[in-house]
Design a protein around this motif. Sequence first.
Motif, short mmCIF file in Angstrom:
data_model
loop_
_atom_site.label_atom_id
_atom_site.label_comp_id
_atom_site.label_asym_id
_atom_site.label_seq_id
_atom_site.Cartn_x
_atom_site.Cartn_y
_atom_site.Cartn_z
N UNK A 1 -10.15 -14.52 -18.16
CA UNK A 1 -10.51 -13.38 -19.21
C UNK A 1 -11.43 -13.56 -19.47
N UNK B 1 -16.48 -6.41 -17.46
CA UNK B 1 -16.26 -5.33 -17.66
C UNK B 1 -17.25 -4.61 -18.75
N UNK B 2 -17.93 -5.98 -19.46
CA UNK B 2 -19.15 -5.52 -20.17
C UNK B 2 -20.27 -4.94 -20.04
N UNK C 1 -20.33 -3.99 -16.55
CA UNK C 1 -20.17 -2.88 -15.91
C UNK C 1 -20.60 -1.32 -17.17
N UNK C 2 -20.21 -1.41 -18.23
CA UNK C 2 -20.35 -0.55 -19.12
C UNK C 2 -21.72 0.50 -19.81
N UNK D 1 -23.47 1.84 -16.52
CA UNK D 1 -23.06 3.11 -16.36
C UNK D 1 -23.88 3.79 -17.91
N UNK D 2 -23.80 2.63 -19.22
CA UNK D 2 -24.68 3.71 -20.33
C UNK D 2 -25.96 3.84 -20.03
N UNK E 1 -27.40 4.35 -16.72
CA UNK E 1 -26.78 5.76 -16.00
C UNK E 1 -27.26 6.50 -15.92
N UNK E 2 -26.59 7.16 -17.46
CA UNK E 2 -26.31 8.43 -18.07
C UNK E 2 -28.17 8.91 -19.24
#
Lengths: 337, 146
Positions: free
Chosen positions: B8, B15-16, B18-19, B22-23, B25-26
């Motif tokens: 877990x 997950x963090x 990954x976020x 993407x943020x 790259x934005x």
Amino acid sequence: MDLGINVFEMVIYLVGFIAFAAANAAYLVWVERKGAAHIQRRTGPKEVGPYGLLQPLADGAKLMSKQFIIPAGVDRPLFILAPILTMVPAIMIFVTIPFSETILARDFNIGLLMILAFASVNVLALLMGGWASRNKYAVISAARVVSQNIAYEIPMLIIVITIVLISGSMNLTEIVAGQAGGILHWNLLPTNGNFLGPITFIIFFICSLAETNRAPFDLGEAESELIAGFHTEYSSMGFGLFFMGEYANIVIAAALTTILFLGGWYSPLPESIPYAGASSVVWFLVKMYLLIWLVVLIRWTYPRVTLWSLLNLSWKILIPFSLFNLLASAGLVKLLG
Amino acid sequence: MAGYFTNILGGAKSLVVGLSITQRQFFKKPITLQYPWESLEMTPRYRGHIQLIKNAESGTHQCISCGMCEKSCPSDCITIKGEKQEGVKGKVLVKYELDFTKCSLCGQCIANCKPGAIEFSREYNLASTRKEDFHYDLLKRLKEQK
Ligand code: SF4
Ligand code: SF4
């Protein structure tokens, strides 16, 4: 009670909520498309209006001018009713959401319960749509949506019970009022006295993603395997209503998260600071839209989970954690209170 | 049981990460080309339909109307016509037609041209609903070229 004024207020609020839901649906699609594009280093819509800002209007006009096709052999009444039934509960829910101390249509004692009750109608609508479509993909999708929603309703409700235990009320206004006094008093943070706050928040957030059928839990409309899932056979505004309902539900989920965990309309700063410390609807909207941005970001970051791991996540991780969380919080409330 | 919790925690961490990717790259600049408004220069070795080469000094082509290209073309795409003209040595090219609908871009015509009068163009924006639009008059094309 003066009935005349009440009817007048009702109409105003109804129109207001429908407009709010529609505007949000339209412009969240724009945010979603722009966000997705920039995350993937593209530009997204840019031809219709500056920054493509008129794109949602063009899309809306296109959807409305199309024919609503009812395929042969569908279950006609259910087929027509399903998209409406996704939209109506969403509008109903807005009635009890307190955007600020004063912007609130109806202050229910059991507002929280009402929201959860109406939110679960959405599943029924998706099931109806999928079932009535007489399409294999739609039926498979409907079955998935139902199993997913049942699985995630359980941890979500347990978390909600935890919050109700902590704040001692099901009235949304009172739940927010319990978090007054700056960021340290929010249910999100352990400084609120409950050190399990962050875990509670994360479980609730995951469940709200799953309940609104958002990526990475959008198994109901897994395009790569189910075409478009339950709305495969829908065209024109039938599809449009499903779409609006989906975004309205996202707004509701974000609003509810804001109310339960992020102190609603209260400023994160102490009240002694002028302007920024004052509580207002602006803070509510800022928090809500930040959450919605997180939802969008999540959609364009994670791949879709399989049905198997989706159910595993709920039954093996979220439910045990939320149960433990409930027990521990109850113990804390007993000890401290 | 220990695997359960490390799973877990490890999952949550990824997950963090990954976020945050993407943020980030934005906020970067888009790298796509807005095609009808912008386009790239074709690569030098791209094979478009053939064209007559314009000589910078004389301002015209160097074709001697020998007909080698016409003969060597396996698909019979090329039709040329040369004329004897007063006061000019050799023949003068008066017609050079290319039927691009049949051309396989094999390059035989170019390889067989002694004076090196033709080349592949870098034309790629070609679309039409009439096949006559792909019958080119290369002499006219040469004149229109700046
Ligand atoms: S490239 Fe080949 S097919 Fe095309 S015109 Fe030249 S010789 Fe003919
Ligand atoms: S082979 Fe070259 S010189 Fe001869 S006719 Fe063709 S283009 Fe002209």
